[in-house]
Scaffold this active site. Sequence first.
Site, short mmCIF file in Angstrom:
data_model
loop_
_atom_site.label_atom_id
_atom_site.label_comp_id
_atom_site.label_asym_id
_atom_site.label_seq_id
_atom_site.Cartn_x
_atom_site.Cartn_y
_atom_site.Cartn_z
N GLY A 1 0.72 -1.62 0.50
CA GLY A 1 -0.04 -0.03 -0.41
C GLY A 1 0.99 1.17 -0.19
CB SER A 2 -0.25 4.90 1.49
OG SER A 2 -1.53 4.77 0.35
CB THR A 3 4.36 1.59 3.29
OG1 THR A 3 5.37 2.08 4.34
CG2 THR A 3 4.21 0.33 2.87
CG PHE A 4 5.88 0.04 -2.76
CD1 PHE A 4 6.47 -0.94 -2.18
CD2 PHE A 4 5.98 0.86 -4.15
CE1 PHE A 4 6.84 -1.39 -3.45
CE2 PHE A 4 7.11 0.15 -5.10
CZ PHE A 4 7.13 -0.84 -4.71
CE LYS A 5 0.36 6.77 -2.02
NZ LYS A 5 -0.57 7.04 -1.78
#
Lengths: 574, 124
Positions: free
Chosen positions: A291-295
């Site tokens: 999820g967004s932690t990949f940003k």
Amino acid sequence: MALLTYDDVTISLDGGRKRRANLTKARIRWVIAALVLVFAVVSGRLIQLGATVSDSAIEGVARDVITATRPTLLDRNGLEMAVDIRVPSLFAEPRRIVDVEEAVAKLRTVLPDLDEDWLRKRLTGDKGFVWVKRELTPAIKEKIFQLGVPGLDFVTESKRFYPSGQEAAHILGAVNIDNQGTMGIEKHMDDEDLALLQSVGLARGNALKPVDLAIDLRVQHVLYEQLVDSLSRYKAIAAAGVMMDVQTGEILALASLPDFDPNDPSTLFMDYNGVKNQRFNRITSGIYELGSTFKTVTMAGALDSGRVKITDQYDARFGVRFGRFTIDDFHGKHRVLSVPEIYKYSSNIGTIKVMQQMGKDEFRSFLSRIGFDKSVPFELPEMRQPKVPAKFSEIVAATSSFGHGLSISPLHMVRAVAAFVNDGKMVPPTLYKRSPEEARKLYDPVISSQTSQQVRYLMRLNALEGSGSRMNKYANGYRAGGKTGTAEKVVGKTYSANKTLAVFSSAFPLDNPRYAMVILVDEPQNENPQSGHTAGWNAGEITGRIVQRVAPMLGISPDFSEVLDTELVPAALR
Amino acid sequence: MIKAINAVLFCTSLAGVVGVYALKYSVEDIAADKAALERKIDIQQGELSLLQADWSYLNQPAHVAPIVARHQEALNLLPTSQEQFGRIDALPMRPAAPDTAALDALLSALDSGIDPIEQLIEAN
């Protein structure tokens, strides 16, 4: 010698002297014959003795193998994580047992859990050696001695004991009853060289040097305690976490729940809340859409490519359309956002635009550069290949930029975050102690030092103003920062809105980064009606509480001066 | 002459036989002692390994933490908060010379029967 005979009188022609000489010669011959005989007997006996093979094998296994020891495992401060204890094991010699019935009855008074029929069958017959029960306590040994049953005896065996119990289960792994590693670092050591040492009989006595691990048991305890707490606090089905020294790659703590008891490895296969196979190591052998932690990864790649600048602005007013699909924001601002704002508000639209500016093929090759498409080189044998498409289509590239459509392990993520904050130098994680000098030789630059500065600023900004603020409330003063990720889990064929995986990847202290951490909470619920279920509320808070507890242990003192945060802001934004 | 030599040789061999036997038995004794010692060492090493395991178990954070939790209320224990950490350089420097004027004022106040510190306590 008689030559002539005259009137029945033998006339001997030999002189008296010659006769005596002949007699002496004959005597000498007899003596030589006697001596040869005696020596022949002696050497025959010697050969006989030499040819006797003493049967030291126990049920086909050499005695040495059974009594073989394993090295003590120490944490980085010298506290024992795994030790060998010498325990008695009971065996019987059935051919020496006079009264089987009596032996069975007496033995069952001390060991009542032995099956009567099994024991009777075991003790009957003409065998020279059978195990009755292995790995007993000295007290039971004493009791069995007092029974006075002939034909029963003990062998001292080495048994592995893990004083930390379940806390470091997935790191240590387990051994089988013959003291061979079956999982975790125990198996790794066997695969390396210990099995060889044992097979040539060298691994005996105190000959083995203790092995220093990188784990810090105090940190491990805090991590474990917080993860256990999270299971009840957020009614999660699973939780896992890992902390890594960004400069040396040493893993300070690694835990995954539900777990097992290494002192009783069969607990690994027990159902957890009625579900099978839940006790695996989620950090190394679990792969997830993070999820967004990949940003953080997307931003690092885009900023490092040079096509995206930290001062750039992107239009995030409308969702991005791909055929029938429209990707929109969760906390939508629907206006023009700067790069730090995209990160802070976790804008999917903005991140897609940033990724598109970088170029999808370059984004894909950046993922290869940080090793996301291969499994991480690591000691633990429990590993699963990540799932990253070999070539990105427009839509897969778009979803990948915010962490959907590709699955990696949390270990991949912690290694990447560690590299981003460590001046862009990636170092392979390890469970063994490693000095900074050794680590420096393994450094692999993945992003530039300048990009690393910018990523650190973004991570800290998110803690001060964005979704990491709940984390920062607890870790206040320790300059921690990170990115949340609340990934919807795939249930059946579609993404489910209420079954999520909460992730928080972080690093601290960001003015001089030392440690990176990834915390994962599977299917968390709201703690109370006022709280939310997104990652900041659970994985974020856990991270904050862990940092608050472990930073003083790791020699990081709190500092509230704002100048540290303003120094992190890139010159272009001041 | 030969008789004398024979007598000497006989005595020597007799002494040799006695010596060899004595040596044999003393070696057997020592071997038995050694075996007994080895058994003892083995037992003691076994006990030592148990004690060491015990010691490391008792030292584990996993073992100490519940004890801390049990006595948390009685001993008023809490995790250290960030505000409780100080720095050496945050402490004020010692004054270069003792403040004699203030000390004189305090002493003269005490002489005249007024205790400023007591007043401070009462004021609070």
